[in-house]
Design an enzyme around this catalytic site. Structure first.
Site, mmCIF file in Angstrom:
data_model
loop_
_atom_site.group_PDB
_atom_site.id
_atom_site.type_symbol
_atom_site.label_atom_id
_atom_site.label_comp_id
_atom_site.label_asym_id
_atom_site.label_seq_id
_atom_site.Cartn_x
_atom_site.Cartn_y
_atom_site.Cartn_z
ATOM 1 N N ASP A 28 0.591 -1.361 0.033
ATOM 2 C CA ASP A 28 0.514 -0.111 0.268
ATOM 3 C C ASP A 28 1.497 1.437 -0.290
ATOM 4 O O ASP A 28 0.581 2.075 -0.105
ATOM 5 C CB ASP A 28 -1.131 -0.092 0.872
ATOM 6 C CG ASP A 28 -0.289 0.098 2.870
ATOM 7 O OD1 ASP A 28 0.566 0.138 2.652
ATOM 8 O OD2 ASP A 28 -1.089 0.293 3.125
ATOM 9 N N ASP A 101 7.669 5.035 21.323
ATOM 10 C CA ASP A 101 7.087 6.147 21.510
ATOM 11 C C ASP A 101 6.232 6.143 22.054
ATOM 12 O O ASP A 101 4.985 5.766 22.307
ATOM 13 C CB ASP A 101 7.096 6.691 19.911
ATOM 14 C CG ASP A 101 7.649 8.311 19.999
ATOM 15 O OD1 ASP A 101 7.454 9.006 20.675
ATOM 16 O OD2 ASP A 101 8.335 8.279 18.994
ATOM 17 N N ASP A 202 8.108 11.371 24.201
ATOM 18 C CA ASP A 202 7.874 13.052 23.233
ATOM 19 C C ASP A 202 7.575 14.969 23.566
ATOM 20 O O ASP A 202 6.663 14.417 24.301
ATOM 21 C CB ASP A 202 6.306 12.444 22.037
ATOM 22 C CG ASP A 202 6.187 13.246 21.131
ATOM 23 O OD1 ASP A 202 7.781 13.691 20.012
ATOM 24 O OD2 ASP A 202 5.030 14.329 20.470
ATOM 25 N N GLU A 257 12.498 13.732 25.256
ATOM 26 C CA GLU A 257 12.549 14.156 24.732
ATOM 27 C C GLU A 257 12.827 15.784 25.422
ATOM 28 O O GLU A 257 11.293 15.935 25.281
ATOM 29 C CB GLU A 257 11.975 14.031 22.945
ATOM 30 C CG GLU A 257 12.095 15.088 21.547
ATOM 31 C CD GLU A 257 11.653 15.554 20.910
ATOM 32 O OE1 GLU A 257 11.550 16.134 19.650
ATOM 33 O OE2 GLU A 257 10.088 15.488 21.225
ATOM 34 N N HIS A 330 14.279 11.299 13.156
ATOM 35 C CA HIS A 330 13.048 11.820 12.026
ATOM 36 C C HIS A 330 12.803 12.762 11.809
ATOM 37 O O HIS A 330 11.530 13.728 10.979
ATOM 38 C CB HIS A 330 11.686 10.533 12.633
ATOM 39 C CG HIS A 330 11.288 11.348 13.567
ATOM 40 N ND1 HIS A 330 11.814 11.159 14.687
ATOM 41 C CD2 HIS A 330 10.077 12.172 14.240
ATOM 42 C CE1 HIS A 330 10.403 12.327 15.384
ATOM 43 N NE2 HIS A 330 9.901 12.178 15.388
ATOM 44 N N ASP A 331 12.969 14.138 13.001
ATOM 45 C CA ASP A 331 12.330 15.642 12.535
ATOM 46 C C ASP A 331 13.804 16.952 12.391
ATOM 47 O O ASP A 331 13.612 17.476 11.788
ATOM 48 C CB ASP A 331 12.318 16.411 13.957
ATOM 49 C CG ASP A 331 11.136 15.443 14.766
ATOM 50 O OD1 ASP A 331 10.187 15.617 14.029
ATOM 51 O OD2 ASP A 331 11.176 15.606 16.439
HETATM 52 C C1 GLC Z 1 8.316 15.427 18.625
HETATM 53 C C2 GLC Z 1 8.207 14.412 17.601
HETATM 54 C C3 GLC Z 1 7.867 15.621 15.995
HETATM 55 C C4 GLC Z 1 6.357 16.031 16.364
HETATM 56 C C5 GLC Z 1 6.258 16.537 17.317
HETATM 57 C C6 GLC Z 1 4.821 16.522 17.572
HETATM 58 O O1 GLC Z 1 9.242 16.601 18.238
HETATM 59 O O2 GLC Z 1 9.574 13.986 17.332
HETATM 60 O O3 GLC Z 1 8.027 14.107 15.355
HETATM 61 O O4 GLC Z 1 5.416 16.657 15.094
HETATM 62 O O5 GLC Z 1 7.249 15.688 18.580
HETATM 63 O O6 GLC Z 1 4.117 15.540 18.881
#
Ligand code: GLC
Length: 560
Positions: A28, A101, A202, A257, A330-331
């Site tokens: 997909d 996460d 997060d 984070e 990923h950011d």
């Molecule tokens: C964190 C994540 C990011 C997300 C943000 C809001 O920074 O790593 O990808 O957009 O939080 O959840």
């Protein structure tokens, strides 16, 4: 010293999977859990100990899973809870632990709590979120969202505004409400009972808001202010409560984070006595190339500031708190493109050099999917190719105000946008890089014919094989994990040099950040010492040596 207490999560190497882009098993175009299951042997071969899995929970995907509508269900595109259980079992069978996460600063606006909360002022879930009256027909305060525009959304059902520090589909949870904390802790315990091995939390530094939600400082020309919602008044109290109610009951790895975290704050979050979290992600080195419009710029990080910031975190947390080591996620854009040089002549040397520089430091290293292949930023040609809400919103905001031209903004997105890290994992040189048999949800980086896992696994000189060696070394060399860090050559214009010491072992780590050759005099104590690892062809190092562009070299000696 306290931090020398041996712990599995200090000795581990963590691999981050962004499931949407890792491996698609059903055609997909979207990665899924069975796709991950099919690649566990690859992770085993790489040698990583822990997987941090970006969110796989039920979500309307306004922010690719970081907007959760059911914490105890799996996103349909990713599979089922049975698939999850199989994947977890597959990891455990291979000795790989799983860190989930945990996104609990906010939920999706489609989460049942929010649906209830918005329905009426006296609903029992009303106080799960922040609802405020407007001020003079405008938002309740001047806070801006991290994804552009106001942090408040008007809701006509009750003629009030709700707070969202991210997109309007990510309303902020009110952690001051004990019922919110109770529900979150019980959800966390449910996952722990399932046998997961930890949490990456997060934006956890943002969960406690300043009472009264006061206006922030408005800079000239800006429409909205920074909310200041980091390291709020109760954040440590709430994390200690979480620790008592959940974390301390299991053998977990936890990493917060923590954007906006200072050294002083990090010492509290990741305190060595284990009362809060094991470690934090700090972002000081990620902001060094910011400009007037934050990340939307073509500035680059210079070696001096990078070295100074990394060294500060190395030395000031020593013995008091534990570091997380990362150059990408990923950011963030791809590390080799951002901190190094992704031109074909330098890319491989540079990816290996950056890996050496990071993995030899004190802390737990994180490898972001594809980083072990030296994957690069992606040439995005137009806004249509961009999927990330942050980039799209920023494009509209900065170009419509005339602050930045559309051409410049596309260039900035190409350098700093989050989609650079979200293009599909490059497995082989077949169609769509072997990621999917369907149409991928996001562009595949066209360089997959040259850069892919199948080719690199076969080539002993590849970036992949270098990562394999680095990761294996960590299992053998306690000094890599526990040794104390000392910066050398603080004024060098092109070299980052440091030592690590854990008696009787001592390492000298030399990393060239230059695209030209650089002469360097090996200190007498390391002259002729064993070469532990390096990205060049060197077989010995003594006296004055000429380092190749982006050369990395690690020497080891015994102190007695
Ligand atoms: C964190 C994540 C990011 C997300 C943000 C809001 O920074 O790593 O990808 O957009 O939080 O959840």
């Amino acid at each position: 010293m306290e931090n020398l207490e041996r712990k599995w999560w200090k000795e581990a190497v963590v691999y981050q999977i962004y499931p949407r882009s890792f491996m698609d098993s059903d055609g997909d175009g979207i990665g899924d859990l069975n796709g991950i299951l099919s690649k566990l042997d690859y992770l085993k071969e790489l040698g990583v100990d822990v997987v941090w899995l970006s969110p796989v929970y039920q979500s309307p995907n306004d922010d690719n899973g970081y907007d959760i509508s059911d914490y105890q269900a799996i996103m349909q595109e990713f599979g089922t809870m049975e698939d999850f259980d199989r994947m977890l079992k597959g990891m455990h069978e291979r000795g790989i632990r799983l860190v989930m996460d945990l996104v609990v600063n906010h939920t999706s606006d489609e989460h049942p709590w929010f649906i209830e909360s918005r329905s009426s002022k006296d609903n029992p879930y009303r106080d799960y979120y922040f609802w405020r009256e407007g001020k003079n027909g405008k938002e309740p305060n001047n806070w801006g969202s991290c994804f552009s525009g106001s942090a408040w959304e008007y809701d006509k059902t009750t003629d009030m505004y709700y707070l969202h520090l991210f997109s309007k589909k990510q309303p902020d949870l009110n952690w001051d409400n004990p019922a919110v904390r109770r529900d979150i802790f019980s959800m966390m315990n449910w996952w722990c009972e399932k046998g997961i091995d930890g949490f990456r939390m997060d934006v956890i530094s943002m969960i406690s808001k300043e009472p009264g939600l006061p206006d922030g400082k408005l800079y000239p020309g800006a429409s909205y202010a920074f909310s200041g919602c980091v390291n709020g008044p109760h954040v440590h109290e709430y994390l200690q409560e979480m620790n008592r109610e959940v974390l301390s009951r299991y053998d977990l790895m936890t990493v917060g984070e923590c954007s906006g975290v200072t050294i002083e704050e990090a010492k509290k979050y990741a305190r060595a006595d284990g009362k809060e979290l094991n470690m934090v992600f700090q972002f000081e080195h990620m902001g060094l190339d910011d400009g007037k419009y934050g990340k939307w710029t073509d500035r680059r990080t210079d070696l001096q500031s990078f070295r100074q910031v990394m060294s500060k975190w190395q030395t000031e947390l020593e013995g008091l708190a534990w570091n997380s080591l990362f150059l990408g996620n990923h950011d963030q854009p791809r590390s080799v493109s951002r901190f190094g040089n992704d031109a074909p002549a330098f890319r491989e040397a540079c990816a290996k050099m950056l890996a050496t520089c990071l993995h030899m430091m004190q802390g737990t290293p994180y490898v972001y999917q594809g980083e072990e292949l030296g994957m690069t930023n992606c040439p995005f040609d137009s806004l249509d190719e961009i999927r990330d809400i942050e980039s799209i919103n920023a494009f509209h905001e900065l170009t419509s105000s005339g602050a930045v031209s559309p051409e410049d903004m596309m260039r900035f997105i190409g350098l700093r946008g989050r989609d650079n890290a979200r293009t599909p994992m490059q497995w082989d040189d077949s169609k769509n890089a072997g990621f999917t048999s369907g149409t991928p949800w996001i562009k595949v980086n066209p360089n997959y014919k040259e850069i892919n896992a199948a080719a690199e696994r076969k080539d002993p000189d590849s970036v992949f094989c270098y990562y394999q060696k680095l990761i294996a070394l960590r299992k053998r060399e306690a000094v890599m994990v526990y040794g104390s860090y000392e910066l050398q050559e603080p004024d060098s214009e092109s070299l980052y040099v440091y030592t690590r010491t854990l008696e009787p072992d001592r390492l000298l780590v030399i990393c060239s950040f230059s695209e030209t050759e650089t002469d360097y005099e090996i200190p007498a104590e390391f002259s002729g010492a064993e070469i532990l690892i390096g990205n060049g062809k060197r077989t010995s190092a003594a006296g004055l040596i000429r380092l190749q562009p982006y050369e990395a070299l690690v020497l080891k000696r015994k102190m007695n």
